[in-house]
Design a protein around this motif. Structure first.
Motif, mmCIF file in Angstrom:
data_model
loop_
_atom_site.group_PDB
_atom_site.id
_atom_site.type_symbol
_atom_site.label_atom_id
_atom_site.label_comp_id
_atom_site.label_asym_id
_atom_site.label_seq_id
_atom_site.Cartn_x
_atom_site.Cartn_y
_atom_site.Cartn_z
ATOM 1 N N ILE A 161 120.735 16.935 83.627
ATOM 2 C CA ILE A 161 119.639 17.104 84.312
ATOM 3 C C ILE A 161 119.556 16.738 86.016
ATOM 4 C CG2 ILE A 161 116.977 16.101 84.070
ATOM 5 C CD1 ILE A 161 117.504 16.002 81.208
ATOM 6 N N LEU A 162 120.214 15.459 86.078
ATOM 7 C CA LEU A 162 120.093 14.858 87.532
ATOM 8 C C LEU A 162 120.649 15.976 88.424
ATOM 9 C CD1 LEU A 162 120.419 11.195 86.922
ATOM 10 C CD2 LEU A 162 118.375 12.296 87.886
ATOM 11 N N CYS A 163 121.596 16.614 87.908
ATOM 12 C CA CYS A 163 122.486 17.525 88.796
ATOM 13 C C CYS A 163 121.785 18.563 89.055
ATOM 14 C CB CYS A 163 123.973 17.622 88.126
ATOM 15 S SG CYS A 163 125.140 16.201 88.363
ATOM 16 N N ALA A 164 120.936 19.010 87.719
ATOM 17 C CA ALA A 164 120.647 20.297 87.903
ATOM 18 C C ALA A 164 119.426 20.272 88.969
ATOM 19 C CB ALA A 164 119.910 20.702 86.492
ATOM 20 N N ILE A 165 118.701 19.036 89.165
ATOM 21 C CA ILE A 165 117.642 18.851 89.925
ATOM 22 C C ILE A 165 118.060 19.103 91.431
ATOM 23 C CG2 ILE A 165 116.183 17.062 90.952
ATOM 24 C CD1 ILE A 165 115.921 15.753 88.219
ATOM 25 N N VAL A 166 119.361 18.830 91.700
ATOM 26 C CA VAL A 166 119.625 19.263 92.932
ATOM 27 C C VAL A 166 120.418 20.486 92.894
ATOM 28 C CG1 VAL A 166 121.546 18.625 94.685
ATOM 29 C CG2 VAL A 166 120.674 16.989 93.403
ATOM 30 N N VAL A 167 120.984 20.990 92.261
ATOM 31 C CA VAL A 167 121.815 22.372 91.947
ATOM 32 C C VAL A 167 120.597 23.360 92.220
ATOM 33 C CG1 VAL A 167 123.043 23.995 90.850
ATOM 34 C CG2 VAL A 167 123.883 21.402 91.122
ATOM 35 N N ILE A 168 119.735 23.518 91.149
ATOM 36 C CA ILE A 168 118.799 24.619 91.059
ATOM 37 C C ILE A 168 118.172 25.023 92.347
ATOM 38 C CG2 ILE A 168 116.859 25.533 89.886
ATOM 39 C CD1 ILE A 168 118.126 24.282 87.631
ATOM 40 N N PRO A 169 117.623 24.095 92.958
ATOM 41 C CA PRO A 169 116.708 24.221 94.468
ATOM 42 C C PRO A 169 117.829 24.729 95.360
ATOM 43 C CG PRO A 169 116.136 22.154 93.578
ATOM 44 C CD PRO A 169 117.222 22.667 92.544
ATOM 45 N N VAL A 170 119.020 23.954 95.366
ATOM 46 C CA VAL A 170 120.209 24.424 96.396
ATOM 47 C C VAL A 170 120.569 26.229 96.283
ATOM 48 C CG1 VAL A 170 122.275 24.381 97.172
ATOM 49 C CG2 VAL A 170 121.142 22.313 96.876
ATOM 50 N N LEU A 171 120.562 26.250 94.911
ATOM 51 C CA LEU A 171 120.990 27.769 94.725
ATOM 52 C C LEU A 171 119.754 28.699 95.038
ATOM 53 C CD1 LEU A 171 122.675 27.632 91.265
ATOM 54 C CD2 LEU A 171 123.746 27.644 93.661
ATOM 55 N N ALA A 172 118.661 28.235 94.742
ATOM 56 C CA ALA A 172 117.369 29.048 95.343
ATOM 57 C C ALA A 172 117.210 29.186 96.824
ATOM 58 C CB ALA A 172 116.133 28.393 94.728
ATOM 59 N N ILE A 173 117.379 28.041 97.634
ATOM 60 C CA ILE A 173 117.500 28.084 99.016
ATOM 61 C C ILE A 173 118.166 28.915 99.422
ATOM 62 C CG2 ILE A 173 117.637 26.536 101.084
ATOM 63 C CD1 ILE A 173 116.465 24.273 99.327
ATOM 64 N N THR A 174 119.571 28.934 99.099
ATOM 65 C CA THR A 174 120.667 29.972 99.373
ATOM 66 C C THR A 174 120.201 31.207 99.346
ATOM 67 O OG1 THR A 174 122.206 28.212 98.427
ATOM 68 C CG2 THR A 174 122.985 30.267 99.220
#
Lengths: 657, 335
Positions: free
Chosen positions: B52-65
């Motif tokens: 969950i903690l990783c998803a908090i970072v990963v999902i926004p990064v993918l969206a921003i990309t």
């Protein structure tokens, strides 16, 4: 007599497997074909003068590149053999022993004989051009490094037809890799193949540190240096600290195997955990050695193809340097489950997670380089864009693996396999491919075909996810690495089949790349400007391919992206030609055949050690000594390119009047 | 043209991933996600938390990309701002150096808590723990029950709801002992005895495997773990005892020769077998076994066994410590 020759031959040559016989035939045919071409076209002299004795960093870079692409093929075939074997439960394609050899050589070749030389190829092809130098600091040593790598790789590679391949895993943990459990010559090939090429790698690290620190163009302060050169510097710093550990570790294993030592076996008072610690003290920094240059490549490409300066230059440099330091404090995360105790595990767990901080910051810096830029989706940029999601997910699973108690469940499982392939393919391979596409026109004078490149790109990318995403799931299903077969009962079949399909898609992607290169040699778009991508750094300011001395006039580089700034000042008009009067004779290193012969002697010595033929090992070592002696009495090692020749070359390139 | 090929690729990718999920949904057994004991439970919670903690970072990064690439494409008529010299922002830098630091701080704290938690011996309950000594061999698993004086090969019975104190060693290359549903793995190493506490909450059959490569038949080093009620367990022990199939020293030597094995059970075994295997592989070089050298082989009475336990417990030993201890032990010559 006949019987003894026969029994020798049957242990010397690997027999009994149709795949190996196929390899024997193809090796034989290829050798004959190469020899035929060399004799028929009388190319021996050319080969010797232009390539085998060269000290030109660009040619050495190309040779690294060719060798690494061949090794990518070999390691890739190993991967496909493994995936074919694992495609379904109870497949009888490879025997257990054969499978063990295949995964051992796959790992060793991909890291040490594919990723490392591809990286050194890019170092060589780019760094001197990028910092405005005419060669590396030690051109002769550079040739030594290449040939040591080459002969080390060859020694390792012949093991699968002569004597037998190593089969104790790519890190060869004792006691499995000791005489007691691996009595054949495979482990000896492992020790000597890596040892010989490893010395070359260490020398390259030293060479590039000195090159970058001492040979930058006037005006180029360290904090004005292009990001790729920064990444090479940080990677080289790790090399000079990590590779000596590998050399010593392999030497100790050699002592155990050849001289009956017990350094790594408990029964003589040694300890296998000592080996595991040592090998990972090299092995973990090694991961950062190969990935940092990829970060540098992405930084260059993102800036060029977004037509914007790299975002957060200073924090990018800080991130590179902090990763290179932190990389030495994470090795224990490879064996949390070896009973190191809670204090040790907590320290290394948190140190490992901490690497995610600078790495994450770099990703944001790349994103914000694109932000408010103008993004052109050409081949180098496509690979860079594919890298970002892939590496972000791979990094996240890396952080998950760093959670020590959770790692007790992931360790040695397919979750781990999926993670490190995701960072190594998504980070390193995609990065180096992006770099090759980016700098190819500079070195070879033509672009690689776009349409075939897109096919390769999509096949690689789709294949990657189809191959490795199922492996995360397989890890949670309890599948452990290095099993050569499994039953129907655990439900691993479908996911493994999907994974195998993905691996073959990547294989087809590679075929497209080979086709792309062959096609582009003939039909590729020629680069006449020297600046096909509208680049920002010095290497784009000279013709493609560059003349042997790179820069006719050493450039002044007072700014970050100085070539771009200069172009802006000129309003993007072509650079005016240099008046002939400003040209001078250029000081260059002389070719030498010694590095080639010296390394060939190492090969002979290594082969002798592998088979425990002391006479041959001594012969080889004497050769090594003699070549060193010969070199130390060579005084005529450099010369001046006459000014007439420089003028002629520059006028022909339209660069001087 | 360009766009459609990209879209096609994306579609393929999505179908591929969906296919993977569907296929695995009906076939697979996600043993790591099916914790059946307190150790596996703790590790499972950590896995979920870290994901969950990783998803908090990963999902926004993918969206921003995705957003940035679409918004700032170099195509005619793109009205998005173009600022080629904008390359620095302290606020943004602080943000993206700061957020990972906070997330890793949180994750690090949980990691530390559970690492220390699981390294400790479990809380003593009124149910007496059972001890099982595990030896990895080429290519099979030997289980010895010192309290019951029986032994099994390639399968193990444990009473449910009882803490199991596994003591691990190897008489072959190092392996790793893993029962995913009960908890994470630990290495088995020649000449060392390591301790791993696991427990099954409920009766059931669990999959166990060797996880660290040991050569030719490594792939076949699987074993079945049967957790059953104390009464059933006792009955099983009696039936094994009644089988009258003794494991002798010579029998062990045969068993230890490389090769696969079926499931086997032994009604008794030489009581010092485990310790002698540890000693044979260089255990006398380990500091913690120093007092063992002079002692008579451990017999099956409770008191000396608990000493052995203390002597072998490697939980607090770091690799470096062991290496240090070896050098001082080099001139020991008990073999």
């Amino acid at each position: 007599m006949y019987a003894s020759i026969k029994s020798f031959a049957s242990s010397f040559f690997v027999t009994g497997d149709p795949l190996i016989y196929g390899a024997d035939v193809s090796i034989g045919l290829t050798t004959v074909a190469i020899l035929f071409v060399l004799f028929y076209f009388k190319k021996w002299g050319w080969l010797w003068r232009e390539w085998l004795t060269t000290v030109d960093h660009k040619k050495i870079g190309m040779m690294y590149l060719i060798a690494s692409l061949l090794m990518l093929f070999r390691g890739g075939v190993d991967a496909l053999l493994m995936r074919a074997q694992l495609a379904m439960p109870n497949v009888h394609f490879l025997q257990a022993e054969h499978y063990n050899e295949v995964f051992t050589t796959h790992g060793t070749i991909m890291i040490l004989f594919m990723a490392m030389p591809m990286m050194f190829g890019l170092f060589n092809m780019v760094v001197p051009l990028q910092i405005g130098a005419r060669d590396v600091a030690y051109p002769y040593l550079n040739a030594v490094s290449f040939w040591l790598f080459f002969f080390g790789a060859m020694l390792f590679n012949i093991s699968f037809v002569i004597g037998g391949s190593p089969d104790a895993g790519w890190l060869s943990y004792p006691p499995l890799s000791e005489m007691s459990h691996s009595p054949g010559v495979g482990q000896n090939f492992y020790i000597w193949g890596i040892q010989i090429s490893g010395i070359g790698s260490l020398a390259t690290g030293i060479n590039f540190i000195v090159t970058i620190l001492k040979m930058r163009a006037p005006g180029m302060k360290l904090m004005k240096m292009p990001m790729f050169s920064w990444s090479v510097l940080s990677s080289s710093i790790i090399i000079i600290f990590a590779f000596p550990i590998l050399t010593v570790t392999l030497a100790l294993l050699f002592i155990d195997r050849f001289l009956g030592g017990h350094l790594f076996t408990m029964d003589g008072g040694g300890n296998p955990m000592m080996y595991v610690n040592l090998i990972w003290m090299w092995g973990h920094p090694e991961v950062y050695i190969v990935v940092l240059p990829a970060f540098g490549i992405f930084s260059e490409i993102v800036a060029t193809f977004s037509r914007k300066r790299i975002f957060g230059y200073k924090s990018m440099v800080f991130a590179l340097m902090s990763i290179s330091i932190l990389s030495f404090f994470t090795w224990v995360h490879h064996f949390f489950t070896m009973g190191a105790g809670a204090d040790v595990n907590v320290f290394f767990a948190i140190a490992t997670m901490a690497i995610g901080i600078p790495t994450g910051a770099k990703v944001f810096n790349w994103l914000f380089t694109m932000f408010r830029g103008r993004i052109r989706l050409e081949q180098p940029m496509l690979w860079t864009l594919a890298f970002i999601p892939c590496f972000v997910v791979g990094g996240a699973t890396g952080v998950m693996l760093a959670v020590a108690p959770a790692d007790y469940q992931y360790h040695n499982s397919y979750f781990l396999i999926a993670h490190f392939h995701q960072v190594l393919i998504g980070g390193v391979v995609f990065g180096y491919l992006a770099g090759i596409y980016y700098w190819w026109p500079k070195l070879f004078g033509f672009k690689l075909n776009e349409r075939l490149g897109k096919w390769a790109f999509w096949l690689w990318n789709i294949g990657f996810y189809v191959c490795f995403m199922p492996q995360y799931a397989l890890g949670f299903m309890g599948m452990t690495r290095r099993v050569y077969t499994y039953g129907w009962d655990l439900g691993w079949g479908p996911l493994n089949l999907v994974s195998t399909i993905g691996a073959f898609l990547m294989g087809i992607g590679f075929v497209f790349q080979v086709w792309q290169i062959l096609y582009s040699v003939k039909y590729g778009e020629r680069d006449t400007t020297g600046d096909p991508w509208n680049g920002r750094t010095l290497e784009w300011s000279i013709p493609s391919p560059p003349p042997m001395y790179n820069f006719a006039v050493v450039p002044y580089a007072g700014e970050q992206d100085s070539f771009w700034e200069e172009k802006e000042r000129r309003d993007f008009a072509p650079a005016p030609p240099v008046p002939v009067a400003q040209l001078e004779a250029i000081h260059m290193p002389r070719n030498s055949g010694v590095p080639f012969i010296f390394s060939a002697c190492w090969f002979v010595a290594g082969f002798g050690f592998v088979f425990d033929w002391l006479w041959m090992a001594i012969l080889g070592m004497v050769g090594v000594g003699v070549t060193l002696l010969v070199r130390s009495f060579q005084y005529d090692t450099d010369y001046y390119v006459p000014v007439e020749e420089v003028i002629e070359t520059e006028i022909a390139a339209g660069r001087a009047i | 043209m360009k766009k459609s090929s990209k879209l096609r690729g994306l579609m393929l990718l999505i179908t591929g991933l969906a296919g993977v999920l569907l296929l695995s949904g009906c076939e697979g057994k996600f043993v790591v996600f099916d914790p059946q004991g307190p150790v596996a439970e703790t590790q499972y919670r950590l896995i979920i938390l870290s994901a969950i903690l990783c998803a908090i970072v990963v999902i926004p990064v993918l969206a921003i990309t995705a957003f940035i690439v679409i918004r700032y494409r170099d195509k005619p008529g793109n009205t998005a701002p173009y600022k080629p010299h904008w390359d620095d922002s302290k606020v943004l830098e602080v943000l993206w150096w700061g957020i990972p630091i906070i997330i890793i701080g949180i994750l690090g704290a949980y990691t530390a808590r559970d690492t220390y938690g699981l390294a400790k011996k479990p809380v003593v309950t009124d149910v007496k723990p059972i001890k099982i000594q595990v030896t990895s061999l080429d290519w099979k698993w030997l289980f010895q029950y010192p309290d019951q004086n029986i032994a099994t090969v390639n399968y193990v019975h444990i009473p449910a709801g009882v803490q199991v104190d596994f003591e691990l060693t190897s008489d072959a290359p190092m392996n790793s002992f893993w029962i995913p549903q009960l908890g994470g793995q630990e290495y088995t190493m020649p000449g060392m005895a390591m301790s791993l506490w696991l427990q099954a909450d409920r009766p059931g059959e669990y999959y166990g495997t060797g996880a660290n490569f040991t050569g030719k038949d490594f792939a076949h080093m699987r074993f079945n773990v049967v957790a059953e009620s104390q009464a059933d367990f006792n009955k099983w022990v009696e039936s094994v005892k009644g089988s009258n199939n003794e494991l002798t020293k010579a029998g062990y030597e045969t068993l230890a020769t490389p090769g696969q094995s079926d499931e086997q059970s032994f009604s008794s075994y030489p009581s010092d077998l485990f310790d002698s295997v540890v000693m044979k592989n260089g255990g006398h070089h380990m500091d913690m076994n120093k007092d063992e050298d002079s002692k008579a082989p451990a017999n099956s009475d409770d008191k000396s066994k608990s000493d052995t336990k203390e002597g072998h417990d490697m939980d607090d030993m770091s690799g470096m410590d062991m290496n240090n201890s070896n050098s001082s032990e080099m001139n020991h010559n008990h073999q």
